[in-house]
Design a protein around this motif. Structure first.
Motif, mmCIF file in Angstrom:
data_model
loop_
_atom_site.group_PDB
_atom_site.id
_atom_site.type_symbol
_atom_site.label_atom_id
_atom_site.label_comp_id
_atom_site.label_asym_id
_atom_site.label_seq_id
_atom_site.Cartn_x
_atom_site.Cartn_y
_atom_site.Cartn_z
ATOM 1 N N THR A 1 -0.340 -33.357 1.762
ATOM 2 C CA THR A 1 -0.060 -31.956 1.476
ATOM 3 C C THR A 1 -0.489 -31.098 2.673
ATOM 4 O O THR A 1 -1.301 -31.536 3.494
ATOM 5 C CB THR A 1 -0.834 -31.492 0.235
ATOM 6 O OG1 THR A 1 -2.237 -31.552 0.509
ATOM 7 C CG2 THR A 1 -0.498 -32.351 -0.977
ATOM 8 N N GLY B 1 6.277 -29.340 1.174
ATOM 9 C CA GLY B 1 5.858 -28.107 0.533
ATOM 10 C C GLY B 1 7.008 -27.126 0.575
ATOM 11 O O GLY B 1 8.164 -27.506 0.769
ATOM 12 N N THR C 1 3.908 -24.549 3.080
ATOM 13 C CA THR C 1 2.722 -24.271 2.278
ATOM 14 C C THR C 1 2.770 -25.035 0.956
ATOM 15 O O THR C 1 3.846 -25.363 0.464
ATOM 16 C CB THR C 1 2.574 -22.763 1.998
ATOM 17 O OG1 THR C 1 1.360 -22.538 1.287
ATOM 18 C CG2 THR C 1 3.739 -22.232 1.174
ATOM 19 N N ASP C 2 1.571 -25.276 0.424
ATOM 20 C CA ASP C 2 1.464 -25.839 -0.918
ATOM 21 C C ASP C 2 0.819 -24.819 -1.851
ATOM 22 O O ASP C 2 0.414 -25.135 -2.957
ATOM 23 C CB ASP C 2 0.671 -27.151 -0.913
ATOM 24 C CG ASP C 2 -0.746 -26.981 -0.408
ATOM 25 O OD1 ASP C 2 -1.136 -25.858 -0.040
ATOM 26 O OD2 ASP C 2 -1.477 -27.984 -0.366
ATOM 27 N N GLY D 1 11.795 -26.138 -1.151
ATOM 28 C CA GLY D 1 10.980 -27.323 -0.922
ATOM 29 C C GLY D 1 11.597 -28.255 0.095
ATOM 30 O O GLY D 1 12.809 -28.440 0.114
ATOM 31 N N VAL E 1 5.959 -33.141 -3.625
ATOM 32 C CA VAL E 1 5.820 -31.705 -3.402
ATOM 33 C C VAL E 1 5.488 -31.015 -4.721
ATOM 34 O O VAL E 1 4.608 -30.158 -4.783
ATOM 35 C CB VAL E 1 7.105 -31.116 -2.776
ATOM 36 C CG1 VAL E 1 7.028 -29.605 -2.689
ATOM 37 C CG2 VAL E 1 7.350 -31.721 -1.405
ATOM 38 N N ALA F 1 1.884 -31.691 -5.594
ATOM 39 C CA ALA F 1 0.982 -30.949 -4.709
ATOM 40 C C ALA F 1 0.933 -29.472 -5.087
ATOM 41 O O ALA F 1 -0.142 -28.864 -5.109
ATOM 42 C CB ALA F 1 1.431 -31.100 -3.257
ATOM 43 N N LEU F 2 2.085 -28.897 -5.410
ATOM 44 C CA LEU F 2 2.115 -27.486 -5.798
ATOM 45 C C LEU F 2 1.388 -27.268 -7.123
ATOM 46 O O LEU F 2 0.655 -26.294 -7.291
ATOM 47 C CB LEU F 2 3.557 -26.986 -5.888
ATOM 48 C CG LEU F 2 4.283 -26.858 -4.550
ATOM 49 C CD1 LEU F 2 5.755 -26.543 -4.776
ATOM 50 C CD2 LEU F 2 3.638 -25.802 -3.682
ATOM 51 N N ALA G 1 -2.362 -27.534 -6.442
ATOM 52 C CA ALA G 1 -2.843 -26.328 -5.764
ATOM 53 C C ALA G 1 -2.931 -25.164 -6.746
ATOM 54 O O ALA G 1 -3.875 -24.374 -6.703
ATOM 55 C CB ALA G 1 -1.917 -25.969 -4.607
#
Length: 157
Positions: A39, A58, A79-80, A102, A133, A136-137, A140
């Protein structure tokens, strides 16, 4: 020890050592060819050694895409939700590549922290996001939510 037994023991030891060496070489080779997903937060925290080929993904940050006027080079940020990482790609981007969408990129982080991509993949429809992705999102988001709740509790004391 009987010479026949000694000969057989040497043969067995040689075979065991040969199999162990073959397994060791195979494991080493496989470990060098694995492209792990990382990430932007992991990359920004320095968890990825420079020069190691990885997959990173991301959302493309709005307003971060800068195209080279002289060639096919493109720089953008991914970004994540917690951290952003600059990405450089020299090539033709997928048709579906755009800000706020994404992506997953294959490449390596250089010593300055820039992710140099050799391949960029964009999502292919409105509902799809690569599983790595998406995870990871979501992670986060959960981390940010927990930090906000902890800060709110601390502020109320």
């Amino acid at each position: 020890m009987h010479p026949q037994r000694k000969k057989r023991l040497h043969l067995i030891l040689f075979l065991v050592l040969a199999v162990a060496a073959a397994v060791g070489l195979a494991m080493y080779s496989l470990s060098q060819n694995i492209n792990l997903f990382q990430t932007p937060t992991q990359i920004a925290n320095g968890e990825v050694p420079p020069g190691r080929t990885i997959r990173a993904g991301g959302l493309v940050v709005e307003g971060s895409v800068e195209r080279d006027q002289q060639g096919l080079g493109v720089t953008f940020r991914v970004t994540d939700g917690q951290s952003e990482v600059p990405v450089f790609y020299d090539g033709i981007l997928p048709d579906l590549f755009r800000e706020g969408q994404g992506i997953v990129a294959l490449g390596e982080v250089n010593t300055e922290g820039l992710f140099v991509a050799s391949e960029v993949l964009a999502k292919h429809d409105e509902n799809y996001m690569p599983p790595e992705v998406q995870a990871a999102l979501e992670q986060a988001h959960q981390d940010g939510k927990a930090q906000m709740e902890a800060a709110a509790k601390e502020a109320s004391y």
